[in-house]
Design an enzyme around this catalytic site. Structure first.
Site, PDB file in Angstrom:
ATOM      1  N   GLU A   1     -60.833 -21.021 -19.450  1.00 19.15           N
ATOM      2  CA  GLU A   1     -61.186 -20.167 -20.583  1.00 19.15           C
ATOM      3  C   GLU A   1     -62.676 -20.304 -20.928  1.00 19.15           C
ATOM      4  O   GLU A   1     -63.346 -19.332 -21.244  1.00 19.15           O
ATOM      5  CB  GLU A   1     -60.344 -20.569 -21.797  1.00 19.15           C
ATOM      6  CG  GLU A   1     -60.588 -19.753 -23.038  1.00 19.15           C
ATOM      7  CD  GLU A   1     -59.549 -20.041 -24.103  1.00 19.15           C
ATOM      8  OE1 GLU A   1     -58.919 -21.120 -24.039  1.00 19.15           O
ATOM      9  OE2 GLU A   1     -59.363 -19.190 -24.996  1.00 19.15           O
TER      10      GLU A   1
ATOM     11  N   GLU B   1     -49.999 -19.258 -27.654  1.00 23.01           N
ATOM     12  CA  GLU B   1     -50.657 -17.959 -27.708  1.00 23.01           C
ATOM     13  C   GLU B   1     -50.019 -17.050 -26.654  1.00 23.01           C
ATOM     14  O   GLU B   1     -49.182 -16.243 -26.985  1.00 23.01           O
ATOM     15  CB  GLU B   1     -52.157 -18.134 -27.484  1.00 23.01           C
ATOM     16  CG  GLU B   1     -52.943 -16.967 -28.037  1.00 23.01           C
ATOM     17  CD  GLU B   1     -54.417 -17.274 -28.227  1.00 23.01           C
ATOM     18  OE1 GLU B   1     -54.784 -18.442 -28.401  1.00 23.01           O
ATOM     19  OE2 GLU B   1     -55.204 -16.324 -28.182  1.00 23.01           O
TER      20      GLU B   1
HETATM   21  C1  RAM Z   1     -58.555 -16.308 -27.551  1.00 24.58           C
HETATM   22  C2  RAM Z   1     -58.475 -16.221 -26.063  1.00 24.58           C
HETATM   23  C3  RAM Z   1     -58.411 -14.808 -25.564  1.00 24.58           C
HETATM   24  C4  RAM Z   1     -59.495 -13.995 -26.206  1.00 24.58           C
HETATM   25  C5  RAM Z   1     -59.426 -14.086 -27.693  1.00 24.58           C
HETATM   26  C6  RAM Z   1     -60.527 -13.339 -28.391  1.00 24.58           C
HETATM   27  O1  RAM Z   1     -57.344 -16.056 -28.105  1.00 24.58           O
HETATM   28  O2  RAM Z   1     -59.614 -16.829 -25.514  1.00 24.58           O
HETATM   29  O3  RAM Z   1     -58.559 -14.843 -24.193  1.00 24.58           O
HETATM   30  O4  RAM Z   1     -59.402 -12.649 -25.806  1.00 24.58           O
HETATM   31  O5  RAM Z   1     -59.500 -15.426 -28.083  1.00 24.58           O
END
Ligand code: RAM
Length: 933
Positions: free
Chosen positions: A798, A521
């Site tokens: 996260e 990502e």
């Molecule tokens: C995932 C990650 C990112 C968030 C999005 C919506 O890709 O957690 O940090 O902003 O989701």
């Protein structure tokens, strides 16, 4: 009652006396004479720390045709304030006369010491100018001129380039190259001759992809990596400028570079059909100016030689790199290398619609070399190293190898129940391979990839040798910003949290603000960015980093005002989300409040308006229908399980959307006011009122109970209403009660995700409930910040429950241990615990209102404002406060101490009659008193 001016000046005098105290004692005639001399010198102190744009010192390859100038009053200046300034810009080094000046501001009556706009004729590509500034103090006494500083511009326009994009003939798309061909790095070189004394040599350079340049056998920069960085490549590619004046020699010279696809041509996210669909290309223009005025240019064109047979066989951001020792080409960057087997480069013209522009913030560099903390295990030829810190960059290996036996290097953020765990990297292979051609020691460091990791697994080495800690060093990389975070307290876990947040920032400020640095990502998610912008400004010099990224957002905004979810945009998830797109109103405003630079508002105003329009299109009767990620990763969503849709939390989506609609309008109005755009103010104010009214009517009854069908009252519901001022003033107390009630219901834990969490501290502090913030901040159990620390975190995660020592990783696929979003709380370290907030933009007037709590006995730190550093240092022992505050020059402050008993309050030896000291002057304040907590 306010703190009376006469007392203020007495305080200021006392401060001055205190500062000079050591110089004038003992009171001998000689000492007095010395003092007079010191004072005389101080009265003429010239401005210091001259900067250009967002904090550049003597930039080479600068990007702005109309630079902004900033400076500071010298700390040792006897004067406290600036009342006027004069800036002069000259085209000659030591001459500031009518003939040589390109701009003279003349004396301007103003207290501004930052962001003064150059108002001469636009500076042009390559132009070098010299500038200086003088100031007048409160007695209208002029300083001397500052030291002379320089600005040298890069190539501002595509017309400045005669060089062509070059690359290997096998990578031409017309030849339908296979992905592996496109994924193989290219090596390019050219020799040229130099005759005569060189006055100056500049290399202007870039790549579609990544480049690593060399001259005469040596790296041009031993520090810069992953250049030119990541911009919306279809619109703008950044270029770098290097000074080669001392690196060229008389006679033959060689210039060379390796290039790889990087973010431009490699895959982003998991769509394999997008993998390596484009060829990497190189662009360089070396301009030599001789002492006799003659010039010479060395340009990328078909006269360059190129090969794809070098040692780096494969390079990918997500997947890693493959290196073959047998393919090394000793001295390939030197003059006398035999390039006869190389191909002739093919050239392509510049693309009409892609702007080449000088890089506008510091590149990624190796900022630290970290040793191994522990060899965790080695068994059957597999060794695991632990660096003790989750971080980002590449390792440097010094290991024994056996010819023909492939070495494999893997990365992990944590061990899962003792095992090396890579599932949370998802499809990112994040693996390096090294194929040795000789037995012995090798030194290897990947060039065109990066990894987020704490643990490293190496296999395939010469297993007859026992691994030691010296086998690897972590080369830590990130955008090279000065980190000045200074918060410290008496509480170890709080200090650890502060460090974890700094590491989260270091790991994810990788040319753009990334969500995470390890899995498939690593994107510039807008929602994460808007919650972290202000704390990051308190911890590091990241203004240039943010303003550069805002340019990328402007370039990616749709004609309808739509803001993609992450910037630069790559095809993956293509919708707009409330709370994410609102980054475009929130970030410029927050940057303005911290810096006081109106340029950031002017540059982004149209984008803000466009986004408000988009909101409007996505609303019905002023209620948002926009898609949203909601209160992302909120713990315990009561209607859905974790994962899948449960990731979006259970705060009503349209309520979130409507709150952000209102917030974005409000910030756009504020911006329009600063920019004096009255028509916009009027139109937007009308819209704002309607949205605010709709918000309260749609969702709440008179007692602020949620009335919308299926809407669940959550902490974030009330946080949004309070933070964004959407409840009627007379009902704010009710909303606070509701919020506190919901926190109590959660056994005094937070229940907030990405959007709600940043609002907790601000709302609770404003409501006078910093005691609740301390409770949440010092909570040890899930969900809390300390929970992660209790489970070994060295960065912010996260998810609130990304990992536990007993269970290992949370099995959710989307689960990084290095996400900065929840690091948003560090804002409160500065604004709450230390209590430092800007009252006016750029901290010209500061409010200092530390929130004392019984869980902390000491805290100190500060923030470097455009005027200088403001610091707060407090200790509470046995109910007695000892506090020191330093207010920078050219600034005033209110020091507000409601928790201090006024009868006991002493400030610089004086006893004020109130605990709100308003408009205090620059200087140091020693404060004591008894506090009730
Ligand atoms: C995932 C990650 C990112 C968030 C999005 C919506 O890709 O957690 O940090 O902003 O989701």
């Amino acid at each position: 009652m306010s703190f009376r001016p006469n007392t203020i000046s007495k305080l200021a005098t006392l401060t001055l006396v205190a500062v000079l105290g050591s110089a004038c004692s003992p009171a001998t005639t000689e000492a007095n004479n010395q003092l007079k001399q010191v004072v005389a010198e101080k009265l003429t102190a010239s401005p210091v720390q001259l900067k250009v744009g967002e904090g550049f010192v003597n930039p080479v390859g600068y990007y702005e045709a109309k630079p902004r100038f900033s400076w500071k009053l010298a700390d040792n200046a006897n004067s406290q304030f600036q009342t006027a300034y004069q800036v002069q810009v000259s085209q000659e080094q030591n001459s500031f006369t009518q003939n040589t000046l390109v701009w003279d501001s003349n004396k301007v009556v103003s207290s501004s010491n930052a962001w003064v706009d150059y108002q001469g004729q636009d500076l042009t590509s390559r132009q070098k100018v010299y500038w200086r500034v003088k100031i007048w103090d409160e007695a209208d006494k002029a300083s001397n001129w500052s030291e002379i500083q320089t600005i040298e511009l890069g190539l501002l326009n595509n017309q400045d380039w005669q060089a062509k994009w070059i690359g290997h003939p096998d990578t031409q798309l017309s030849k339908k190259p296979e992905q592996m061909v496109l994924a193989t790095p290219q090596y390019l070189r050219k020799t040229f001759s130099v005759k005569g004394d060189i006055k100056q040599a500049r290399l202007y350079v870039s790549a579609k992809g990544l480049f690593k340049p060399y001259v005469n056998g040596a790296e041009i920069s031993s520090e810069d990596v992953m250049t030119p960085g990541w911009t919306p490549y279809a619109k703008r590619i950044e270029t770098l400028t290097y000074d080669l004046t001392d690196k060229l020699v008389q006679g033959e010279n060689a210039i060379a570079s390796s290039i790889a696809g990087g973010w431009y041509a490699g895959r982003m996210f998991e769509f394999t059909d997008r993998e390596f669909a484009l060829p990497a290309r190189f662009l360089a223009q070396l301009e030599i100016t001789y002492a006799d005025g003659k010039t010479q240019k060395v340009l990328t064109d078909t006269s360059w030689a190129v090969t794809q047979s070098g040692p780096i066989r494969f390079a990918s951001i997500y997947d890693g790199e493959r290196y073959e020792q047998g393919k090394e080409m000793p001295n390939w960057t030197a003059v006398d290398f035999d390039q006869s087997s190389w191909a002739q480069a093919i050239e392509q013209p510049l693309d009409e619609n892609v702007q080449l522009q000088p890089k506008r913030h510091a590149p990624i560099r190796v900022t630290e070399k970290m040793p191994v903390q522990e060899v965790v295990s080695h068994k059957d030829g597999v060794v695991i190293f632990d660096f003790g810190q989750n971080m980002v960059g590449v390792p440097k290996l010094n290991i024994p190898v056996i010819a023909g036996q492939e070495v494999k290097v893997r990365y992990a953020e944590a061990l899962h129940k003792g095992d090396f765990y890579t599932d949370n990297y998802r499809s990112a292979k994040s693996t390096n391979y090294y194929l040795p051609s000789q037995t012995g020691m090798i030194e290897y460091q990947p060039t065109f990839t990066y990894h987020g990791y704490r643990y490293l697994e190496v296999s395939g080495y010469d297993a007859s040798q026992t691994p030691t800690e010296n086998w690897v060093t972590a080369m830590i990389q990130h955008s090279d910003v000065n980190i000045h975070a200074s918060f410290e307290s008496s509480h170890d876990k709080l200090n650890q949290l502060s460090q974890n947040i700094i590491w989260g920032m270091r790991s994810n400020f990788y040319d753009i603000p990334l969500d995470c640095p390890q899995r498939d990502e690593r994107l510039g998610w807008t929602g994460d960015a808007q919650v972290f912008v202000t704390p990051s400004m308190y911890m590091a010099d990241v203004y240039g980093f943010w303003s550069a990224w805002l340019q990328s957002i402007r370039e990616e905004q749709g004609p309808d005002g739509k803001i993609p979810l992450y910037i630069p945009f790559v095809e993956w998830i293509n919708f707009a989300s409330s709370g994410w797109g609102d980054a475009v109103t929130i970030i410029p405003w927050e940057l303005y409040m911290v810096t006081g630079d109106e340029t950031i508002l002017a540059d982004n105003f149209e984008m803000m308006k466009g986004w408000v329009n988009y909101h409007q299109k996505k609303s019905k009767n002023y209620i948002s229908t926009m898609n949203t990620f909601g209160d992302w990763l909120q713990p315990f969503p009561s209607n859905l399980k974790d994962g899948e849709n449960g990731n979006r939390g259970n705060t009503d989506y349209s309520l979130i959307g409507t709150a952000y609609f209102a917030r974005s309008i409000e910030l756009t109005i504020k911006t329009a006011k600063v920019l004096n755009k009255q028509q916009d103010v009027a139109e937007l104010t009308d819209l704002y009122k309607k949205v605010k009214q709709a918000f309260i009517q749609e969702y709440f009854d008179d007692g602020l109970n949620l009335v919308k069908e299926n809407a669940i009252p959550t902490q974030t519901t009330y946080l949004l209403g309070l933070a964004y001022d959407l409840f009627p003033v007379e009902k704010r107390d009710i909303a606070v009660e509701k919020l506190i009630g919901l926190i109590a219901e959660a056994d005094n834990h937070l229940r907030t995700g990405f959007l709600g969490t940043p609002l907790l501290t601000q709302v609770l502090q404003d409501a006078g409930r910093s005691d609740v913030i301390y409770d949440l901040l010092f909570k040890e159990s899930y969900p809390s910040w300390f929970y992660s620390i209790n489970n070994g975190a060295t960065t912010t995660w996260e998810r609130w429950n990304s990992y536990s020592i007993d269970e290992g990783f949370n099995p959710q696929g989307m689960n990084s241990l290095n996400h900065y979003a929840y690091g948003t709380v560090s804002r409160w370290f500065y604004e709450g615990i230390l209590g430092i907030k800007p009252v006016t933009a750029g901290f010209k007037h500061i409010r200092i209102e530390p929130q004392f709590g019984d869980k902390l006995s000491q805290a100190k730190g500060g923030y470097i404002t455009p005027q200088g550093e403001v610091t707060v240092d407090w200790t509470i022992a046995a109910g007695q406060l000892t506090m020191s505050v330093i207010i920078p020059k050219n600034t005033t402050a209110d020091i507000i101490l409601p928790q201090v008993d006024v009868a006991s309050l002493v400030v610089n030896g004086n006893k004020p009659s109130i605990t709100s000291l308003t408009k205090v002057l620059p200087g140091q304040y020693q404060i004591t008193g008894s506090v009730s907590l």
